[in-house]
Design a protein around this motif. Structure first.
Motif, PDB file in Angstrom:
ATOM      1  N   SER A 436      40.059  30.589  47.381  1.00 42.94           N
ATOM      2  CA  SER A 436      41.308  30.522  48.146  1.00 42.94           C
ATOM      3  C   SER A 436      42.256  29.443  47.642  1.00 42.94           C
ATOM      4  CB  SER A 436      40.989  30.222  49.609  1.00 42.94           C
ATOM      5  OG  SER A 436      40.432  28.923  49.718  1.00 42.94           O
ATOM      6  N   ALA A 463      41.618  34.918  44.730  1.00 41.02           N
ATOM      7  CA  ALA A 463      41.915  36.044  45.617  1.00 41.02           C
ATOM      8  C   ALA A 463      43.254  36.681  45.259  1.00 41.02           C
ATOM      9  CB  ALA A 463      41.920  35.579  47.075  1.00 41.02           C
ATOM     10  N   ASN A 464      44.255  35.874  44.901  1.00 42.74           N
ATOM     11  CA  ASN A 464      45.560  36.416  44.515  1.00 42.74           C
ATOM     12  C   ASN A 464      45.488  37.158  43.185  1.00 42.74           C
ATOM     13  OD1 ASN A 464      47.013  35.720  46.750  1.00 42.74           O
ATOM     14  ND2 ASN A 464      48.373  34.268  45.717  1.00 42.74           N
ATOM     15  N   TRP A 465      44.687  36.625  42.268  1.00 40.40           N
ATOM     16  CA  TRP A 465      44.502  37.302  40.971  1.00 40.40           C
ATOM     17  C   TRP A 465      43.895  38.685  41.187  1.00 40.40           C
ATOM     18  CZ3 TRP A 465      45.408  35.471  35.869  1.00 40.40           C
ATOM     19  CH2 TRP A 465      44.837  36.227  34.837  1.00 40.40           C
ATOM     20  N   ILE A 466      42.880  38.740  42.064  1.00 39.08           N
ATOM     21  CA  ILE A 466      42.234  40.018  42.359  1.00 39.08           C
ATOM     22  C   ILE A 466      43.222  40.976  43.028  1.00 39.08           C
ATOM     23  CG2 ILE A 466      40.423  41.117  43.768  1.00 39.08           C
ATOM     24  CD1 ILE A 466      38.798  38.463  43.358  1.00 39.08           C
ATOM     25  N   ALA A 467      43.992  40.443  43.989  1.00 41.31           N
ATOM     26  CA  ALA A 467      44.971  41.277  44.699  1.00 41.31           C
ATOM     27  C   ALA A 467      46.019  41.847  43.751  1.00 41.31           C
ATOM     28  CB  ALA A 467      45.640  40.467  45.799  1.00 41.31           C
ATOM     29  N   ALA A 468      46.332  41.101  42.684  1.00 39.32           N
ATOM     30  CA  ALA A 468      47.318  41.574  41.702  1.00 39.32           C
ATOM     31  C   ALA A 468      46.716  42.568  40.715  1.00 39.32           C
ATOM     32  CB  ALA A 468      47.904  40.380  40.947  1.00 39.32           C
ATOM     33  N   GLU A 469      45.417  42.856  40.889  1.00 43.99           N
ATOM     34  CA  GLU A 469      44.701  43.831  40.048  1.00 43.99           C
ATOM     35  C   GLU A 469      44.737  43.454  38.569  1.00 43.99           C
ATOM     36  OE1 GLU A 469      46.194  47.712  41.022  1.00 43.99           O
ATOM     37  OE2 GLU A 469      45.286  47.692  43.015  1.00 43.99           O
TER      38      GLU A 469
END
Length: 526
Positions: A436, A463-469
């Motif tokens: 996070s 988490a943001n990196w993952i959300a950005a695919e």
């Protein structure tokens, strides 16, 4: 007792006098599990700021810190003082000093509850069946129901064929609905021994008419018997009708009264929370889903079975007051009955109006104000990694890192940052991340000071990196620190060596004798 050190004799005297004691091991979990005092609590230096306020809520608690000569304890003392703790001292001689003074040391984690479970079986002769006997009942389609007392995620990893997930504190509330025929045999299991013993004895103590047995040695015993487990199951208990809730509530209260559990109103609670010289924890022992739908202000979600199993984690001040709440009179009373036997001053909130469960959402840990840090977006990081000169440090739990991480990220322990950086190539700039970004933010000034280079925070973390695919990789691709942040429990997962499983069981069998040698536990089995 001096201002700067406390001895084994000081701690032992305070434990026997039932005074508040916070004995904190600031090593990572794996070395902690190799040797520690019975009532030590593990708060690693690497995440001390994120856990201390929740686990030791009163800032003038007598906190005693130790390590095993690694130099972590001295740093921890200063950090705790910076967090506002006014009575912080080092354990005289550290872990070695404890041993040399005659202190007993224990292995593994959550040892108080595990040792207590063995004591319960020793005194109450809790009924149990071997894995082979349970398999025979399944094979012959006997009138039997198997209830798994672990957390649901543990149940999903591996489970006894046909079993149903009913985490520990739910057993007395749900068992009558799952086995309405009093001739149905109920078998309670966990991964090893403790939660199946406590769960089985809970049903016995609550007067359930059914024959009840623990699965001896849990899924470990099942595996050692050469029998197959299921994986990925999702069978769970359902809500209970009013009639059975009323019966369970009446029986649970009788058990709690027998154990010496005290009663409290909301007004009592508010008064006790203001007492300057006592620590009071407020624990909501319902399911996490119920907690998130509405809970009391300042309460923490601690499902009852896990609270009994991991009391040292949730209530890190031995001798503190525990106040438990639910909305049915079953789970709080049953959990409190065990905590009272474990030597805690425990109270149950009675007659709480539904309107008081007014706060919605998950529990949020109290933490100090964030360090200022220059943040970059995931797209900026992606560009920097392509052009070179950037070193990415990941401070998440090592298990999460292995599961998935940003390509090129180096995993590091914050408590071993100097050593990690020395082992890595120098860079023009450093970017820090974790799940996070909360833990990574704490390390920003430390990395900048150690390297003399600019250090940036990845906004929103991995988490943001993952959300950005964006791309991910798995495995131990770049470990800059040893994976000591997590002790590999012999009863977790599906690929543990048989020798480790058997050694764990042998250790549990020896805990009653070790409690006797220690002499500070204060446990009383009803």
């Amino acid at each position: 007792m001096t201002d700067t050190t406390r001895s084994f004799a000081d701690i032992r005297r305070a434990l026997l006098a039932k005074e508040e004691v916070a004995l904190v091991d600031v090593r990572e979990e794996a070395p902690f599990a190799e040797a520690h005092p019975l009532f030590a609590t593990n708060i690693p230096l690497s995440k001390l700021e994120l856990e201390a306020w929740a686990r030791i809520p009163r800032r003038d608690t007598h906190v005693t810190v130790y390590d095993n000569g690694e130099g972590l304890a001295e740093v921890a003392v200063q950090r705790l003082r910076d967090l506002g703790y006014s009575q912080v001292a080092l354990l005289e001689g550290g872990l070695d000093g404890w041993r040399q003074a005659g202190g007993e040391v224990f292995i593994d984690v959550n040892v108080p509850s595990k040792a207590f479970g063995e004591l319960v079986e020793h005194h109450r002769h809790t009924p149990s069946l071997a894995a082979e006997e349970v398999q025979a009942l399944i094979d012959t389609k006997a009138n039997v129901v198997i209830l798994d007392a672990r957390r649901f995620d543990e149940y999903q990893t591996m489970s006894i064929p046909g079993s149903i997930s009913v985490p520990g504190a739910e057993l007395v509330l749900r068992a009558r609905d799952l086995a309405p025929d009093p001739s149905t045999r109920i078998i309670v299991n966990c991964a090893g021994r403790t939660r199946s013993i406590i769960g089985t004895q809970s049903l016995v103590n609550a007067g359930l008419p059914n024959p009840v047995s623990a699965l001896r040695n849990g899924t470990i015993g099942w595996t050692l018997a050469g029998q197959q487990l299921e994986h990925g199951q999702a069978r769970r208990f359902q809500s209970s009708p009013e009639a059975t809730r009323h019966i369970a509530s009446s029986n649970a209260r009788k058990v709690a009264d027998k154990a010496g559990v005290k009663r409290a109103s909301l007004a009592d609670l508010r008064g006790r929370q203001q007492e300057p010289s006592r620590t009071t924890y407020l624990f909501d022992v319902r399911t996490p889903e119920e907690f998130e739908a509405g809970h009391l202000p300042e309460s923490r979600s601690t499902p009852g079975g896990q609270l009994v199993q991991e009391t040292d984690h949730f209530a890190s001040v031995r001798g503190a007051r525990l106040v438990l709440v639910d909305d049915d009179g079953v789970r709080a009373n049953m959990s409190a009955s065990w905590l009272a036997q474990l030597g805690w001053d425990v109270q149950v909130l009675d007659d709480v109006p539904a309107s008081e469960f007014s706060v919605k959402g998950p529990w949020v840990a109290p933490v100090p104000a964030s360090n200022p840090a220059e943040e970059i977006s995931v797209h900026t990081l992606a560009d920097w990694l392509k052009t070179g000169g950037t070193l990415l440090l990941d401070f998440t739990a090592s298990a999460n890192y292995v599961k998935r991480h940003i390509p090129g990220a180096h995993w590091a322990l914050r408590s071993q940052l100097r050593e990690a950086l020395a082992a890595l190539p120098a860079a023009e700039r450093y970017v820090l991340t974790c799940g996070s970004s909360q833990l990574a933010r704490l390390a920003i000034p430390e990395v900048a000071a150690l390297t003399g280079k600019p250090a940036f925070l990845l906004q929103g973390g991995t988490a943001n990196w993952i959300a950005a695919e964006l791309p991910l990789e798995t495995g131990e691709t770049a470990l800059a620190s040893p994976r000591t942040d997590r002790y590999r429990r012999p009863y977790e997962g599906t690929d543990n060596p048989r020798e480790a499983m058997q050694a764990y069981l042998d250790w549990e069998y020896g805990l009653v004798a070790q409690l006797g040698r220690d002499g500070t536990h204060g446990f009383q089995v009803i």
